[in-house]
Motif scaffolding. Structure first.
Motif: not given
Lengths: 368, 155
Positions: A31-32, A49-53, A76, A78, A80, A90, A92
């Motif tokens: 997820n990174d 970049l860490q935002k996704h699950d 989702n 994003y 950036w 990010p 959304w």
């Protein structure tokens, strides 16, 4: 001729370059998203970049506006943008889908991007400055299954999508609110988002998920590769005729055009292959670009012999390594410059290929 | 795992086919386009060719009329039996000669029937089919094996 790079990733599921090819963003199949910078001392990690699950399924880097878009199985996306301190921020995107987002691509003018999803929907997104967010419009019909791949026509108004319903479709991606009405192009003209301009079945024998699609540089031809090991080209200037080549390889997962008539395809057979389209529109195999010679077997030592007997119950030694640079499936192919392209693979390698040098070293290789 | 099973809220919801509530659902046959109900090969013609020793002609004819897109299982089964009969009556030494007369599309069809033949082995058939398999593989590579599995029009 080729450079292999390792980023301490076990696998690379997708990657994208910035404008000058000095930075690369890739997903190590989780997820990174890792952003690396090329320095004289080698690759340095710039940011993660860490935002996704959930697993990142697709990413794309807009060269001129310097924005990265990522999409993920967490439904989702994003966008950036880089802050003044160089950090990626990010934003959304409201995709309005309830299944995984599978692929994403910036339009050539970088004012829109399209996201394919498992919800049988393509979200075409653009920035609404009055609300300061990304909004999406949906293309739904007649998609019958997950959208696996996308590409934009160079005119910024037409999209092609491949799907697991074994079809490739060309849509109008014109958004009324933000751009001039499209001129009539080779694929026809429909001033409505989502109008179907063309539809191609992958194979007369049915079946074969479509893995990758690409518009030719002029936008008149579409190439796609699918799970029946085929490579197909449809030509709008020839009445949307489709030419198919059923190859003897494992299926390809990615394809790009490197000239007005040349295609590089790579996938489960771990090697990038060059195909060309001749004047009659027929596709023909030109060359395997991975010319790495078969490794010399260094004879069987007594030690190796007994080791092999012990482990595999046979005397002949079997090399575990493939006779190719990549040791696992090629997951994506990207153009880096007019004469260079890169391949990422599940073996964790990112390999750069220089077409000019390859052209000189492989007899009969000609990019047309 | 056991804790999940004892969980009274249950995991039954996972088995609900949520896709059925969607409109515009994908159906396999839609993806294949209309089928023109092929009738399959003419058994008498093929058997006559075989008795005349024209094995290659019989093979080409039976592969050309293969009812792959047919939805009638009976038609498909009888075509399969007939094709296997032709394949098994061609000697190993003749296989190479046969293959030179087939185009790539027919070779893909042939590979589909070879795999189908493995499913219903008879005395000595699998060994002979393996000989076929090896030679077809040498001509059309792993791609034709992939197409046996990925094509929705099957033997």
């Amino acid at each position: 001729m080729t450079e292999a790079h390792n980023f301490e990733a076990n696998a690379i599921s997708c990657h994208a370059w910035n404008k000058d090819g000095k930075e690369v963003a890739f997903c190590p199949s989780n997820n990174d998203v890792h952003v690396y910078k090329r320095t004289p001392g080698g690759w340095k990690v710039h940011e993660i970049l860490q935002k996704h699950d959930l697993r990142v399924m697709g990413l794309d880097w807009a060269p001129n506006t310097n924005r990265i878009v990522t999409c993920s199985a967490d439904r989702n996306a994003y966008v950036w943008t880089q802050g003044e301190d160089g950090k990626w921020i990010p934003a959304w995107v409201l995709l309005r889908t309830n299944r995984a987002a599978t692929c994403v691509k910036w339009s050539p003018q970088e004012n829109k991007f399209a996201v394919g999803t498992g919800d049988r929907v393509i979200s075409v997104c653009h920035f609404a400055s009055e609300n300061n967010w990304w909004v999406s419009k949906h293309i739904k019909r007649p998609l019958r299954s997950t959208v696996t791949c996308l590409d934009w026509h160079p005119d910024n108004q037409v999209l092609v999508a491949g799907s697991t319903d074994y079809k490739v479709r060309v849509f109008s991606a014109y958004i009324k609110d933000m751009e001039e009405a499209p001129e009539r192009g080779a694929w026809g003209c429909q001033p409505n988002l989502g109008s179907l301009l063309a539809e191609f079945p992958n194979s007369p024998n049915g079946g074969g998920w479509v893995h990758a699609v690409a518009f030719s540089p002029c936008g008149n031809k579409i190439c796609w590769v699918a799970h029946n090991s085929s490579i197909c080209v449809a030509d709008a200037t020839k009445g949307n005729t489709v030419v198919r080549l059923f190859t003897e390889h494992l299926p390809f997962t990615s394809c790009i055009w490197v000239g007005s008539n040349s295609i590089i395809a790579g996938g489960h057979s771990c090697m990038p292959l060059l195909y060309s389209v001749d004047d009659n529109g027929q596709i023909y195999f030109v060359s395997n670009l991975d010319s790495m010679q078969k490794k010399e077997t260094s004879g069987i030592s007594a030690m190796r012999k007994f080791q092999s007997l012990d482990r595999q119950a046979r005397t002949e030694s079997s090399e575990d390594n493939l006779d190719s640079i990549h040791q696992n499936t090629i997951t994506s192919i990207r153009k880096l410059s007019p004469t260079e392209f890169s391949t990422s693979s599940l073996d964790g390698q990112l390999v750069l290929w220089d077409l000019k040098l390859l052209e000189n070293s492989i007899a009969g290789l000609k990019i047309v | 795992m056991s804790r999940n099973n004892e969980d009274t809220s249950g995991s039954g919801f996972r088995k609900i086919d949520v896709d059925q509530y969607n409109e515009n659902n994908f159906k396999e046959e839609d993806g294949d386009g209309g089928s023109t109900a092929p009738t399959g090969p003419d058994e008498n013609e093929i058997l006559t060719l075989l008795t005349q020793g024209k094995n290659v002609e019989a093979l080409i004819s039976v592969l050309k009329s293969a009812p792959l897109g047919c939805r009638n299982q009976q038609t498909k089964d009888s075509a399969r039996n007939l094709t296997l009969k032709v394949l098994l009556s061609i000697k190993s030494s003749q296989i190479d000669d046969c293959l030179t007369q087939l185009d790539r599309d027919l070779i893909d069809v042939l590979m589909k029937y070879i795999y189908r033949g493995f499913e219903i082995p008879s005395e000595g058939s699998s060994g002979h089919l393996l000989a076929w398999h090896e030679k077809v593989y040498n001509v059309s590579g792993i791609g034709s094996i992939v197409r046996v599995f990925s094509d929705s029009k099957r033997a």
